[in-house]
Design a protein around this motif. Structure first.
Motif, short mmCIF file in Angstrom:
data_model
loop_
_atom_site.label_atom_id
_atom_site.label_comp_id
_atom_site.label_asym_id
_atom_site.label_seq_id
_atom_site.Cartn_x
_atom_site.Cartn_y
_atom_site.Cartn_z
N ILE A 26 -16.15 -14.56 11.03
CA ILE A 26 -17.04 -15.10 12.08
C ILE A 26 -17.88 -16.24 11.52
O ILE A 26 -18.03 -17.28 12.16
CB ILE A 26 -17.93 -13.99 12.67
CG1 ILE A 26 -17.09 -12.98 13.45
CG2 ILE A 26 -19.03 -14.58 13.57
CD1 ILE A 26 -17.84 -11.74 13.89
N LYS A 40 -15.61 -19.26 11.09
CA LYS A 40 -15.15 -19.77 12.38
C LYS A 40 -16.24 -20.55 13.11
O LYS A 40 -15.97 -21.53 13.80
CB LYS A 40 -14.67 -18.60 13.24
CG LYS A 40 -13.92 -19.01 14.49
CD LYS A 40 -13.29 -17.80 15.14
CE LYS A 40 -11.83 -17.91 14.86
NZ LYS A 40 -10.97 -17.05 15.58
N THR A 41 -17.50 -20.13 12.95
CA THR A 41 -18.62 -20.78 13.63
C THR A 41 -19.24 -21.92 12.82
O THR A 41 -20.16 -22.59 13.30
CB THR A 41 -19.73 -19.76 13.96
OG1 THR A 41 -20.18 -19.15 12.75
CG2 THR A 41 -19.23 -18.70 14.93
N ARG A 57 -26.00 -21.53 13.39
CA ARG A 57 -24.68 -21.97 13.86
C ARG A 57 -23.92 -20.80 14.50
O ARG A 57 -23.18 -20.99 15.45
CB ARG A 57 -23.86 -22.56 12.71
CG ARG A 57 -24.43 -23.80 12.07
CD ARG A 57 -24.42 -25.02 12.99
NE ARG A 57 -23.13 -25.29 13.60
CZ ARG A 57 -22.15 -26.00 13.06
NH1 ARG A 57 -22.31 -26.54 11.87
NH2 ARG A 57 -21.02 -26.20 13.70
N LEU A 58 -24.09 -19.62 13.96
CA LEU A 58 -23.45 -18.43 14.51
C LEU A 58 -23.91 -18.20 15.95
O LEU A 58 -23.12 -17.92 16.84
CB LEU A 58 -23.78 -17.22 13.63
CG LEU A 58 -23.51 -15.83 14.17
CD1 LEU A 58 -22.01 -15.59 14.26
CD2 LEU A 58 -24.14 -14.79 13.28
N GLU A 118 -24.94 -20.29 18.00
CA GLU A 118 -24.49 -21.37 18.89
C GLU A 118 -23.40 -20.85 19.82
O GLU A 118 -23.18 -21.40 20.89
CB GLU A 118 -23.88 -22.48 18.01
CG GLU A 118 -24.36 -23.85 18.28
CD GLU A 118 -23.67 -24.86 17.37
OE1 GLU A 118 -23.24 -25.88 17.92
OE2 GLU A 118 -23.58 -24.65 16.15
N PHE A 119 -22.73 -19.80 19.37
CA PHE A 119 -21.62 -19.20 20.11
C PHE A 119 -22.04 -17.79 20.53
O PHE A 119 -21.93 -16.84 19.74
CB PHE A 119 -20.37 -19.15 19.22
CG PHE A 119 -19.97 -20.50 18.71
CD1 PHE A 119 -19.17 -21.35 19.47
CD2 PHE A 119 -20.42 -20.95 17.47
CE1 PHE A 119 -18.82 -22.60 19.00
CE2 PHE A 119 -20.08 -22.20 16.99
CZ PHE A 119 -19.27 -23.03 17.77
N PRO A 120 -22.55 -17.63 21.77
CA PRO A 120 -23.10 -16.34 22.20
C PRO A 120 -22.16 -15.15 22.01
O PRO A 120 -22.62 -14.06 21.67
CB PRO A 120 -23.41 -16.57 23.68
CG PRO A 120 -23.67 -18.03 23.78
CD PRO A 120 -22.71 -18.66 22.80
N THR A 121 -20.86 -15.35 22.18
CA THR A 121 -19.93 -14.23 22.01
C THR A 121 -19.98 -13.70 20.59
O THR A 121 -20.06 -12.49 20.36
CB THR A 121 -18.49 -14.66 22.37
OG1 THR A 121 -18.48 -15.10 23.73
CG2 THR A 121 -17.51 -13.51 22.21
N TYR A 122 -19.97 -14.62 19.60
CA TYR A 122 -20.04 -14.19 18.21
C TYR A 122 -21.42 -13.66 17.85
O TYR A 122 -21.55 -12.66 17.14
CB TYR A 122 -19.65 -15.33 17.26
CG TYR A 122 -18.20 -15.71 17.36
CD1 TYR A 122 -17.20 -14.78 17.12
CD2 TYR A 122 -17.82 -17.00 17.68
CE1 TYR A 122 -15.86 -15.11 17.21
CE2 TYR A 122 -16.48 -17.37 17.76
CZ TYR A 122 -15.51 -16.41 17.53
OH TYR A 122 -14.18 -16.75 17.62
N GLY A 123 -22.47 -14.30 18.36
CA GLY A 123 -23.83 -13.82 18.12
C GLY A 123 -24.00 -12.40 18.63
O GLY A 123 -24.59 -11.54 17.96
N ASP A 124 -23.47 -12.14 19.82
CA ASP A 124 -23.55 -10.79 20.39
C ASP A 124 -22.75 -9.78 19.57
O ASP A 124 -23.19 -8.64 19.37
CB ASP A 124 -23.05 -10.78 21.84
CG ASP A 124 -24.09 -11.31 22.82
OD1 ASP A 124 -25.24 -11.54 22.42
OD2 ASP A 124 -23.73 -11.48 24.01
#
Length: 188
Positions: free
Chosen positions: A6, A9-10, A34-35, A37-43
């Motif tokens: 993750i 990737k981010t 940066r992580l 920045e992508f809510p799906t990965y942050g979640d």
């Protein structure tokens, strides 16, 4: 999906010559902003950390600004509890914006990356001054070389990235430009 995957990737795992908030240097830096920045990965990451902290039964999640703000909110969302953040005012970590910790409240501190634990230790002081009950600490990444806390510390990944004192830094000796990606003001 694995945490390291993750981060890569981010674009959160960076390579270069970085000034850390401790004043030390490193050729690797994790920019967890940066992580998020992508809510799906942050979640995904917040849910993983919430699952690790749930057993300590916190009533409140607090994160130090800047790195802990998104994480505190997201972890608290999965635990369905209140969240706040601490921030610096005149260089001192404090609660602002009407935030408070109630006496006896079970508090979990979350931070994106812990290396020296300085910001977390400042938040611990706030919890203690408020007579909260610190139940645990959590982070996405543990970069520390030792156990820094007197309460349980949960993290998702331990990264042992090289850290150099400024006068022993091989990157400085190669005249590679130094970047300061963090948010904390560093005294010289």
């Amino acid at each position: 999906m694995e945490i390291k995957e993750i981060l890569e990737k981010t674009g959160a795992l960076l390579t270069g010559h970085f000034l850390l908030s401790s004043g030390n240097h490193s050729e690797k830096y994790v920019q967890c902003a940066r992580l998020f920045e992508f809510p799906t990965y942050g979640d995904m990451v917040a849910k993983m950390l919430a699952e690790k902290l749930e057993k300590y039964k916190p009533d409140l999640i607090i994160g130090p600004a800047m790195g802990g703000i998104h994480l505190a909110y997201s972890v608290a969302k999965y635990l369905n509890i209140r969240n706040i953040f601490a921030e610096r005012e005149n260089g001192i970590m404090t609660l602002r914006r009407g935030f408070k910790i109630n006496k006896g409240e079970r508090v979990a501190i979350v931070e994106d990356v812990i290396t020296t634990g300085k910001s977390v230790k400042e938040v611990i002081e706030i919890v203690n001054e408020s007579e909260g009950n610190l139940c645990c600490i959590g982070s996405i990444i543990n970069r520390s070389s030792s156990n820094l806390f007197d309460v349980p510390y949960e993290y998702l990944i331990k990264l042992e990235l090289p850290i150099y004192s400024p006068n022993e830094c091989p990157l400085c000796k190669k005249n590679i430009p130094l970047e300061k990606p963090g948010s904390r003001f560093i005294k010289k």
